[in-house]
Scaffold this motif. Structure first.
Motif, PDB file in Angstrom:
ATOM      1  N   GLN A  95       0.826  -1.203   0.000  1.00  0.00           N
ATOM      2  CA  GLN A  95       0.000   0.000   0.000  1.00  0.00           C
ATOM      3  C   GLN A  95       0.863   1.257   0.000  1.00  0.00           C
ATOM      4  OE1 GLN A  95      -2.397  -0.713   3.474  1.00  0.00           O
ATOM      5  NE2 GLN A  95      -3.994  -1.782   2.331  1.00  0.00           N
ATOM      6  N   GLU A  96       1.899   1.263   0.818  1.00  0.00           N
ATOM      7  CA  GLU A  96       2.786   2.425   0.874  1.00  0.00           C
ATOM      8  C   GLU A  96       3.512   2.624  -0.458  1.00  0.00           C
ATOM      9  OE1 GLU A  96       5.359   2.644   4.303  1.00  0.00           O
ATOM     10  OE2 GLU A  96       3.803   1.765   5.568  1.00  0.00           O
ATOM     11  N   PHE A  97       3.943   1.525  -1.050  1.00  0.00           N
ATOM     12  CA  PHE A  97       4.648   1.620  -2.335  1.00  0.00           C
ATOM     13  C   PHE A  97       3.696   2.127  -3.420  1.00  0.00           C
ATOM     14  CE2 PHE A  97       6.249  -0.209  -6.344  1.00  0.00           C
ATOM     15  CZ  PHE A  97       7.516   0.360  -6.336  1.00  0.00           C
ATOM     16  N   THR A  98       2.474   1.639  -3.421  1.00  0.00           N
ATOM     17  CA  THR A  98       1.484   2.103  -4.393  1.00  0.00           C
ATOM     18  C   THR A  98       1.233   3.592  -4.232  1.00  0.00           C
ATOM     19  OG1 THR A  98       0.446  -0.083  -4.472  1.00  0.00           O
ATOM     20  CG2 THR A  98      -0.881   1.768  -5.235  1.00  0.00           C
ATOM     21  N   ALA A  99       1.067   4.048  -2.980  1.00  0.00           N
ATOM     22  CA  ALA A  99       0.861   5.479  -2.725  1.00  0.00           C
ATOM     23  C   ALA A  99       2.072   6.290  -3.183  1.00  0.00           C
ATOM     24  CB  ALA A  99       0.576   5.715  -1.233  1.00  0.00           C
ATOM     25  N   PHE A 100       3.259   5.793  -2.930  1.00  0.00           N
ATOM     26  CA  PHE A 100       4.479   6.473  -3.347  1.00  0.00           C
ATOM     27  C   PHE A 100       4.532   6.579  -4.874  1.00  0.00           C
ATOM     28  CE2 PHE A 100       8.869   6.053  -4.884  1.00  0.00           C
ATOM     29  CZ  PHE A 100       9.424   7.206  -4.344  1.00  0.00           C
ATOM     30  N   MET A 101       4.220   5.499  -5.555  1.00  0.00           N
ATOM     31  CA  MET A 101       4.269   5.482  -7.015  1.00  0.00           C
ATOM     32  C   MET A 101       3.216   6.429  -7.597  1.00  0.00           C
ATOM     33  SD  MET A 101       6.838   3.769  -7.832  1.00  0.00           S
ATOM     34  CE  MET A 101       6.601   3.694  -9.602  1.00  0.00           C
ATOM     35  N   GLN A 102       2.040   6.504  -6.970  1.00  0.00           N
ATOM     36  CA  GLN A 102       1.010   7.412  -7.473  1.00  0.00           C
ATOM     37  C   GLN A 102       1.450   8.862  -7.340  1.00  0.00           C
ATOM     38  OE1 GLN A 102      -2.488   6.205  -5.314  1.00  0.00           O
ATOM     39  NE2 GLN A 102      -2.982   4.584  -6.792  1.00  0.00           N
ATOM     40  N   LYS A 103       2.184   9.171  -6.285  1.00  0.00           N
ATOM     41  CA  LYS A 103       2.699  10.544  -6.127  1.00  0.00           C
ATOM     42  C   LYS A 103       3.747  10.869  -7.175  1.00  0.00           C
ATOM     43  CE  LYS A 103       1.974  10.849  -1.148  1.00  0.00           C
ATOM     44  NZ  LYS A 103       2.627  10.897   0.155  1.00  0.00           N
ATOM     45  N   GLN A 104       4.486   9.863  -7.611  1.00  0.00           N
ATOM     46  CA  GLN A 104       5.537  10.073  -8.591  1.00  0.00           C
ATOM     47  C   GLN A 104       4.985  10.355  -9.986  1.00  0.00           C
ATOM     48  OE1 GLN A 104       8.771  10.330  -7.582  1.00  0.00           O
ATOM     49  NE2 GLN A 104       7.849  10.059  -5.576  1.00  0.00           N
TER      50      GLN A 104
END
Length: 105
Positions: A95-104
């Motif tokens: 979940q954290e990685f997905t959120a990080f990728m969406q911000k990128q």
């Protein structure tokens, strides 16, 4: 009812997977194999001493056997708890990685 079936299936999955992991570790992990061998050796020595002293201390053998059973159960539960936390961690990291990728993006 559906949740109950899913819970039972998940419980069985965790039990089977932990058992499988420990069986694999017993074959492939030298450190784990060494610790298991040492623990078995200590238990064998305790059982021998308890049998020698059985006439003087009849409760000793029973206590050693109960301790072995308790530590076996504790070890299994520990492995299950760690496995479950690993599943939780993997979901959280995803979940954290997905959120990080969406911000990128």
């Amino acid at each position: 009812m559906f949740n109950s079936i899913l819970n039972q299936a998940f419980e069985q999955y965790v039990f089977d997977r932990v058992d499988n992991i420990l069986n694999i570790a017993g074959v492939t992990d030298a450190k784990y194999r060494k610790v298991v061998k040492e623990a078995d050796s200590v238990l064998t020595q305790l059982m021998a001493i308890a049998r020698e002293l059985e006439a003087q201390q009849p409760e000793l053998l029973r206590l050693v056997m109960e301790y072995e059973a308790a530590t076996t159960i504790e070890s299994g539960l520990t492995a299950e708890i760690v496995y479950r936390e690993g599943i939780r961690d993997s979901l959280s990291i995803r979940q954290e990685f997905t959120a990080f990728m969406q911000k990128q993006i």
